[in-house]
Scaffold this motif. Structure first.
Motif, short mmCIF file in Angstrom:
data_model
loop_
_atom_site.label_atom_id
_atom_site.label_comp_id
_atom_site.label_asym_id
_atom_site.label_seq_id
_atom_site.Cartn_x
_atom_site.Cartn_y
_atom_site.Cartn_z
N UNK A 1 -2.22 28.53 -22.60
CA UNK A 1 -2.16 29.73 -23.82
C UNK A 1 -0.49 30.14 -23.35
N UNK A 2 -0.16 31.18 -24.46
CA UNK A 2 1.71 31.56 -24.97
C UNK A 2 1.25 32.63 -23.88
N UNK A 3 1.64 32.33 -22.98
CA UNK A 3 2.41 33.48 -21.61
C UNK A 3 2.91 32.78 -20.42
N UNK A 4 3.02 33.66 -19.99
CA UNK A 4 4.14 33.52 -18.51
C UNK A 4 3.63 31.79 -17.56
N UNK B 1 5.78 31.20 -23.97
CA UNK B 1 5.24 32.42 -23.24
C UNK B 1 5.15 33.36 -23.54
N UNK B 2 5.38 33.47 -24.59
CA UNK B 2 4.86 35.11 -25.28
C UNK B 2 4.96 34.54 -26.99
N UNK B 3 4.15 35.48 -27.87
CA UNK B 3 4.15 35.98 -29.22
C UNK B 3 5.89 36.14 -29.57
N UNK B 4 6.03 37.09 -28.79
CA UNK B 4 6.90 38.12 -28.98
C UNK B 4 7.93 37.57 -29.31
N UNK B 5 9.19 38.35 -30.06
CA UNK B 5 10.36 37.74 -30.77
C UNK B 5 11.53 38.46 -30.13
N UNK B 6 12.52 38.30 -29.13
CA UNK B 6 13.11 38.75 -28.43
C UNK B 6 14.67 39.40 -29.55
N UNK B 7 14.80 38.59 -30.68
CA UNK B 7 15.33 39.56 -31.26
C UNK B 7 15.46 39.86 -32.39
N UNK C 1 10.31 30.53 -26.36
CA UNK C 1 10.50 29.33 -25.94
C UNK C 1 11.43 29.13 -24.66
N UNK C 2 11.96 29.59 -23.98
CA UNK C 2 12.77 29.47 -23.05
C UNK C 2 11.85 29.66 -21.51
N UNK C 3 12.92 29.31 -20.33
CA UNK C 3 12.32 29.32 -19.53
C UNK C 3 12.42 30.62 -18.71
#
Length: 386
Positions: free
Chosen positions: A312-315, A287-293, A364-366
């Protein structure tokens, strides 16, 4: 594009409304033409207790805090997949933790798919190590697999959370319990006979442990979602060896396993060739290309998504992917596309894949990085859900 929380809340009043804004390929319109029902709409939530222990709180699209399984069940999820390891690092899913999670699943009204890895820790196509305390010679190992599986299934039944489906091994495309059951070990030759004997031992043990009059399906799980040739190669051998099973399980991660069109072709072929229903038992989409941790992810800005022009890698792109996956499964002939399991939709930052490591799928979570449900949770709905 990232949705604001206000925009997400609007989805509770008009589910999937935002998906027709033109950012993805009109999945809401396709929804209106669904003529069948997916009997399996599930998620693997094996990390959930650890995340809660790490202080993570999950919230529905309306902002209300609830346990993750309750959020997914509210949106239509009817199955929980639970993995179990033999002797994992402290805190990870051993049998005791798996049993506790099964109680939560049943309390939420969800069925249980049990995923024993037959390993002390991760087992996948690159590794399938025999548990440290188990024998390695084939005769004794078969007996151990049978007894372990029987005991495991009995223990779930004894606490009134009987297993509804069990997979014998996890992504066993290259065999299981290496090196004894490794299909093509480094030393040469093939071990198809040993491998299928181990599979049969697991199936026998599962059936022996299952309570009388309780229906339990047996799944064989590989990681060849869009690979028709690889799937035929594997299941041709397994069926020739007369391994008894009920369901074909596939992992399907587009970054490794091809396009949705390739998935469709493979599932359709499997149903026609083996006369077994199919389940996408692992899938996930960014849902994004960002890295949460900040510790690294499997999927990043350089990752090629086979259908990324549409999803695309968006919500909204993630939500569109799950709508397309539903269509693929509903189009499998004769209603034999049973459904899907999202893999660890709750695995937000807070717990690593091993102690001290990263949450490598946190994009890649919901749920977003703070535990707030994303629009893709509507993919669990029944066709006539509002």
């Amino acid at each position: 594009m990232t949705l604001s929380r206000t925009a997400r809340r609007l989805l509770t009043a008009v589910p999937l409304a935002a998906l027709v804004l033109g950012t993805v390929a009109a999945p809401a319109q396709a929804r209106n033409h669904e003529t069948g029902a997916l009997s399996i709409r599930g998620a693997d939530l094996s990390f959930l207790p650890q995340l809660e222990e790490a202080g993570v709180t999950f919230r529905d699209v309306n902002g209300k805090a609830k346990p993750a399984e309750r959020i997914l069940e509210k949106h239509g999820a009817d199955y929980m997949r639970i993995r179990v390891w033999v002797d994992p690092p402290a805190g990870y899913t051993d049998e005791t933790r798996a049993l506790a999670l099964a109680k939560r699943a049943k309390k939420a009204g969800m069925k249980i798919l049990l995923d024993p890895h037959y390993s002390d820790f991760w087992a996948d196509p690159s590794k399938q190590p025999i548990p440290a305390g188990w024998p390695t010679a084939l005769p004794a190992l078969k007996d151990t697999v049978r007894a372990y599986t029987r005991s495991l299934v009995q223990d779930f039944a004894n606490q009134h959370t009987p297993v509804d489906m069990i997979q014998v091994g996890n992504e066993i495309t290259g065999g299981m319990l290496w090196p004894t059951g490794q299909l093509y070990p480094p030393g040469g030759g093939d071990h198809w006979a040993a491998f299928t004997d181990l599979l049969k031992a697991g199936v026998t043990g599962a059936k022996e442990g299952n309570p009388r009059h309780h229906e339990m399906k047996v799944m064989i799980h590989i990681d060849r979602g869009g690979d028709l040739g690889g799937t035929q190669w594997f299941f041709d051998h397994v069926t020739a060896a007369k391994v008894p099973f009920d369901v074909i399980g596939q992992s399907y991660y587009p970054i490794w396993h091809g396009s949705l069109a390739q998935l469709q072709a493979n599932l359709d072929d499997s149903v026609a060739r083996y006369h077994k229903p199919v389940v996408v038992v692992e899938t996930a989409y960014p849902w994004t290309y960002a890295d949460g941790d900040g510790k690294g992810n499997i999927v990043g800005p350089g990752t090629v998504l086979p259908d990324g022009d549409q999803y695309p890698a968006t919500e909204l792109g993630q939500a569109g992917f799950f709508e397309a996956l539903r269509r693929v499964l509903l189009q499998v002939p004769d209603g034999m596309g049973l459904g899907f399991f999202d893999w660890e939709p709750e695995w937000v930052p807070g717990v690593g894949w091993q102690p001290g490591a990263e949450a490598s799928n946190d994009n890649m979570t919901q749920f977003d990085f703070t535990g707030h449900a994303l629009p893709s949770v509507y993919a669990y709905r029944k066709p006539d859900a509002s």
